[in-house]
Design a protein around this motif. Structure first.
Motif, PDB file in Angstrom:
ATOM      1  N   THR A 294       0.841  -1.220   0.000  1.00 24.50           N
ATOM      2  CA  THR A 294       0.000   0.000   0.000  1.00 24.50           C
ATOM      3  C   THR A 294       0.864   1.253   0.000  1.00 24.50           C
ATOM      4  O   THR A 294       0.618   2.222  -0.750  1.00 24.50           O
ATOM      5  N   GLU A 295       1.890   1.262   0.844  1.00 23.04           N
ATOM      6  CA  GLU A 295       2.787   2.404   0.906  1.00 23.04           C
ATOM      7  C   GLU A 295       3.496   2.623  -0.427  1.00 23.04           C
ATOM      8  O   GLU A 295       3.705   3.757  -0.875  1.00 23.04           O
TER       9      GLU A 295
ATOM     10  N   ARG B   9       1.203   4.335  -2.886  1.00 23.91           N
ATOM     11  CA  ARG B   9       1.090   5.760  -2.560  1.00 23.91           C
ATOM     12  C   ARG B   9       2.330   6.532  -2.989  1.00 23.91           C
ATOM     13  O   ARG B   9       2.252   7.628  -3.543  1.00 23.91           O
TER      14      ARG B   9
ATOM     15  N   ARG C   8      -5.019  13.698   6.356  1.00 18.89           N
ATOM     16  CA  ARG C   8      -5.749  12.420   6.142  1.00 18.89           C
ATOM     17  C   ARG C   8      -4.760  11.266   5.911  1.00 18.89           C
ATOM     18  O   ARG C   8      -4.898  10.185   6.470  1.00 18.89           O
ATOM     19  N   LEU C   9      -3.777  11.559   5.075  1.00 18.33           N
ATOM     20  CA  LEU C   9      -2.787  10.516   4.811  1.00 18.33           C
ATOM     21  C   LEU C   9      -1.999  10.158   6.072  1.00 18.33           C
ATOM     22  O   LEU C   9      -1.662   8.995   6.307  1.00 18.33           O
TER      23      LEU C   9
ATOM     24  N   GLU D 179      -4.090   7.921   8.158  1.00 16.80           N
ATOM     25  CA  GLU D 179      -4.093   6.568   7.599  1.00 16.80           C
ATOM     26  C   GLU D 179      -2.792   5.847   7.939  1.00 16.80           C
ATOM     27  O   GLU D 179      -2.801   4.663   8.294  1.00 16.80           O
ATOM     28  N   ARG D 180      -1.693   6.572   7.832  1.00 11.85           N
ATOM     29  CA  ARG D 180      -0.416   5.930   8.166  1.00 11.85           C
ATOM     30  C   ARG D 180      -0.349   5.571   9.636  1.00 11.85           C
ATOM     31  O   ARG D 180       0.201   4.519   9.997  1.00 11.85           O
TER      32      ARG D 180
ATOM     33  N   GLU E  62      -2.799   4.720  11.533  1.00 13.89           N
ATOM     34  CA  GLU E  62      -3.615   3.518  11.715  1.00 13.89           C
ATOM     35  C   GLU E  62      -2.879   2.288  11.189  1.00 13.89           C
ATOM     36  O   GLU E  62      -2.909   1.205  11.793  1.00 13.89           O
ATOM     37  N   GLN E  63      -2.219   2.480  10.051  1.00 16.27           N
ATOM     38  CA  GLN E  63      -1.464   1.355   9.496  1.00 16.27           C
ATOM     39  C   GLN E  63      -0.318   0.956  10.421  1.00 16.27           C
ATOM     40  O   GLN E  63      -0.045  -0.235  10.609  1.00 16.27           O
TER      41      GLN E  63
END
Length: 374
Positions: A50-51, A54, A143-144, A147-148, A150-151
């Motif tokens: 995923t990273e 991005r 936002r990103l 998300e990071r 949380e990841q």
């Protein structure tokens, strides 16, 4: 601090530090996780795929500036897998190069597009940071970053579970190895006992057989049949092993009578190799060679010449006591004799003819007294 606790603490620290760095205006950070004791970059591992997607999207948006050197990619490698700082830095450098190689291949970048730093400790990951020019949407950045975060939290939890599972598997492996070692030790002990018993039994049987076998190293021999014909005969045998013997026999005689009108003279040499058979080593077979000269004059005409031949032998050796034995032997083969006939006139030998005789059949016989020296 154990390796497991250190990994968990590193993940928790990342949860707090990464959101802060993401909130710095214009900075975009991408984190790639590594297995704690490996330097290989696994794309599917712990959200790396995923990273990477991005990061590739961001590189695509700023490719021109990146290739022109206006927007460098800051690569920071971290490692806690080594035993000391030097090993950690070496591992960090390899991991950074793995990530850069992936981007170079996928996005057609060059080494000049990166600014690399490597660190010892803090975790097992590599970060790629892009300083986005001012004016970009900060809401998207937040936002990103969320998300990071949380990841990273999920990755830390997964890492913790993996560590617990690894510990469980390691404990099970150690238990299995201990059980296998115990069983192997018991089996080795049983095998050793069985081997000792087998060796003792073999030595016992060998001793029994050795007691029955007629074995010696060196012996003197005298063929009694030769002596009965007034032909002295002596020999020697060397047993190079209980089953193999090397022997040499020799005979010599010279008789004259009736004022030298009659003559009986002979010499022979006969080497032989024997193979002794059976447990008692009494029966044998062999191969022999015979050479010599003769001079017979039992009537008006005498005969003299050379003989040469060889063949196979066989027989039986009868043990009389510890030092003596009787050897009964018979040899079959081929014998060639070049003969010269002569008459004696006024005390002088006068040749009267010659010839050659060939003989196939018995060429040797003996009843031999064997004296075993040792």
């Amino acid at each position: 601090m154990s390796k497991t606790l250190r990994t968990i603490a590193t993940a928790i620290c990342a949860l707090f530090l990464l959101p802060l760095s993401a909130q710095e205006k214009g900075d975009t950070v991408y984190t790639f996780r590594f297995v704690s004791d490996r330097d290989m970059f696994y794309v599917p591992y712990s959200g790396n795929d995923t990273e990477l997607v991005r990061l590739e999207e961001c590189i695509g948006n700023h490719r021109t500036d990146i290739l022109d050197g206006k927007l460098p990619l800051y690569v920071d490698g971290y490692s806690t897998a080594g035993q000391d700082e030097a090993e950690n830095l070496a591992m960090s450098r390899v991991r950074s190069n793995r990530v850069k190689s992936e981007l170079i291949v996928r996005q057609k970048l060059t080494e000049e597009c990166f600014i690399t730093k490597n660190h010892s400790g803090s975790g097992d990951y590599v970060t790629v940071r892009i300083v986005i020019p001012a004016g970009k949407d900060e809401a998207e950045e937040a936002r990103l970053a969320a998300e990071r975060a949380e990841q990273e939290r999920a990755a830390a939890e997964q890492a913790k579970q993996q560590q617990l599972e690894q510990q469980k598997q390691e404990q099970e492996r150690i238990a299995r190895e201990k059980e296998q070692a115990r069983l192997a030790a018991e089996q080795a002990k049983a095998d050793s006992l069985a081997a000792e018993q087998a060796k003792a039994e073999a030595e016992r049987l060998s001793a029994v057989k050795a007691g029955d076998a007629d074995s010696y190293t060196l012996s003197l021999r005298a063929n009694l049949l030769r002596w009965a014909t007034l032909t002295p005969d002596l020999g020697i045998e060397w047993r190079i092993s209980p089953s193999v013997g090397i022997m040499v026999n020799g005979s010599w005689t010279s008789w004259t009578w009736n004022d030298n009108a009659r003559r009986y003279a002979l010499w022979e040499v006969m080497p032989e190799v024997r193979w002794y058979l059976g447990e008692k080593k009494a029966w044998y077979v062999g191969a022999m060679f015979k050479a010599g000269q003769f001079n017979y004059k039992f009537s008006g005409t005498g005969r003299q010449g050379d003989l040469l031949g060889g063949g196979i032998t066989g027989g039986y050796q009868l043990r009389l006591n510890k030092a003596l034995a009787l050897d009964f032997t018979l040899g079959l083969g081929y014998l060639n004799a070049d003969t010269e006939r002569y008459d004696v006139i006024d005390g002088v030998r006068v040749r009267s003819g010659n010839g050659t005789k060939h003989w196939i059949g018995p060429i040797n016989a003996g009843v031999t007294l064997v004296w075993k020296l040792f």
